[in-house]
Design a protein around this motif. Structure first.
Motif, mmCIF file in Angstrom:
data_model
loop_
_atom_site.group_PDB
_atom_site.id
_atom_site.type_symbol
_atom_site.label_atom_id
_atom_site.label_comp_id
_atom_site.label_asym_id
_atom_site.label_seq_id
_atom_site.Cartn_x
_atom_site.Cartn_y
_atom_site.Cartn_z
ATOM 1 N N LEU A 164 -53.547 49.031 -1.567
ATOM 2 C CA LEU A 164 -54.567 47.998 -1.421
ATOM 3 C C LEU A 164 -55.738 48.451 -0.558
ATOM 4 O O LEU A 164 -56.847 47.929 -0.700
ATOM 5 N N ILE A 184 -58.716 48.788 -7.337
ATOM 6 C CA ILE A 184 -57.322 48.882 -6.906
ATOM 7 C C ILE A 184 -56.454 49.341 -8.070
ATOM 8 O O ILE A 184 -55.526 50.145 -7.893
ATOM 9 N N ALA A 185 -56.730 48.846 -9.273
ATOM 10 C CA ALA A 185 -55.962 49.257 -10.453
ATOM 11 C C ALA A 185 -56.097 50.756 -10.694
ATOM 12 O O ALA A 185 -55.110 51.447 -10.985
ATOM 13 N N ALA A 188 -53.268 41.175 -6.316
ATOM 14 C CA ALA A 188 -53.462 42.628 -6.360
ATOM 15 C C ALA A 188 -52.145 43.349 -6.077
ATOM 16 O O ALA A 188 -51.823 44.354 -6.718
ATOM 17 N N THR A 189 -51.375 42.813 -5.128
ATOM 18 C CA THR A 189 -50.080 43.409 -4.806
ATOM 19 C C THR A 189 -49.148 43.360 -6.005
ATOM 20 O O THR A 189 -48.470 44.345 -6.328
ATOM 21 N N HIS A 248 -54.409 40.857 -15.110
ATOM 22 C CA HIS A 248 -54.829 40.539 -13.754
ATOM 23 C C HIS A 248 -56.356 40.566 -13.613
ATOM 24 O O HIS A 248 -56.920 39.792 -12.832
ATOM 25 N N LEU A 290 -60.675 44.424 -7.955
ATOM 26 C CA LEU A 290 -59.339 44.557 -8.535
ATOM 27 C C LEU A 290 -59.267 45.771 -9.457
ATOM 28 O O LEU A 290 -58.241 46.452 -9.523
ATOM 29 N N ASP A 350 -64.621 40.002 -7.410
ATOM 30 C CA ASP A 350 -63.163 40.093 -7.428
ATOM 31 C C ASP A 350 -62.695 41.001 -8.561
ATOM 32 O O ASP A 350 -61.775 41.799 -8.396
ATOM 33 N N ALA A 387 -59.018 37.596 -12.281
ATOM 34 C CA ALA A 387 -60.132 37.793 -11.360
ATOM 35 C C ALA A 387 -61.430 37.259 -11.961
ATOM 36 O O ALA A 387 -62.228 36.624 -11.271
ATOM 37 N N PHE A 444 -56.179 36.696 -3.618
ATOM 38 C CA PHE A 444 -56.632 37.972 -4.160
ATOM 39 C C PHE A 444 -55.645 39.087 -3.812
ATOM 40 O O PHE A 444 -55.236 39.868 -4.673
ATOM 41 N N TYR A 445 -55.259 39.153 -2.552
ATOM 42 C CA TYR A 445 -54.346 40.212 -2.127
ATOM 43 C C TYR A 445 -52.953 40.053 -2.728
ATOM 44 O O TYR A 445 -52.290 41.046 -3.063
#
Length: 244
Positions: free
Chosen positions: A150, A229-230, A122-123, A88, A226, A222, A92, A118-119
């Protein structure tokens, strides 16, 4: 720091500006029959994140399938998690996510496609990590926990305002067996918070005032977001002990 580089105060201010009539939680608690365009956009965003980002649609593989593929390639669960995240992050770095995904996503009010993609991506990444670590992403509580991941540091604040007791990691929501209406409020609050920050992300992504480097800046940003978030997903969904 809040999601998208916003501190808590900045995020609250953005939410107040983008959600007329009160905070993200107050708007989320508003009459479900509200047919306002902004409310419809939030509902559409949440539905897309759950239906497309987690369950997959058309050419966009589900989080379960992504997890299964990486598990087959990497029998060790943690190596599979690393592989999911690397995949992922490469998306990005490419500066764009899913070719043709726009045909499977519709919103009542226009939302920049790159922001929505993007969302969604990410989800899926977060849900795949949760799956590989033993969580059932079909459970409503886990799906809400994925969405809350998120918003990063803002998750506890949203839960507190929604009247949900924070019990450490977001994955612990499953033990609370929250009723459907409560989860709906939480999910919509996440949607309002994401939309409140989407405008700033869009301006930054395109490098307003610096068009020559805008694309490079967008891809780098991005990837950075990301990665945050990861890291949050790794923390919020620790490896689950068998039988629990």
């Amino acid at each position: 720091m809040g999601f998208l580089g916003l501190g808590k105060d900045d995020t609250d201010q953005a939410a107040a500006q983008a959600t007329p009539g009160g905070s993200a939680l107050e708007r989320a608690r508003a009459d479900q029959a509200d047919s306002g365009l902004f409310s419809g956009t939030v509902t559409g965003l949440v539905e897309n994140l759950l239906d497309v980002g987690i369950d997959g649609k058309g050419p966009f593989d589900s989080a379960q399938k992504v997890a299964d593929v990486k598990r087959a390639e990497k029998p060790d669960a943690e190596e599979a998690v690393d592989a999911v995240i690397r995949t992922h992050l490469r998306l990005a770095a490419a500066g764009g996510f899913v070719t043709g995904l726009g045909g499977f996503i519709t919103l009542p009010v226009a939302l920049p496609v790159n922001v929505l993609e993007f969302y969604v991506v990410a989800t899926r990444m977060v849900a795949a990590v949760a799956t590989l670590r033993g969580y059932d992403i079909k459970r409503p509580e886990i799906r809400s926990a994925v969405l809350l991941t998120l918003v990063g540091a803002d998750a506890d604040d949203l839960l507190k305002k929604a009247g949900v007791m924070a019990t450490g990691r977001l994955s612990n929501l499953a033990a609370q067996r929250l009723p459907g209406p409560a989860l709906m409020v939480v999910n919509k609050a996440v949607g309002f918070r994401l939309l409140a920050t989407a405008g700033k992300k869009t301006l930054t992504r395109f490098g307003k005032g610096v068009p020559v480097i805008g694309g490079v800046l967008g891809a780098g940003l991005d990837g950075y977001l990301l990665k945050r978030i990861a890291d949050h997903a790794r923390h919020e969904f620790p490896p689950k002990v068998a039988g629990l």
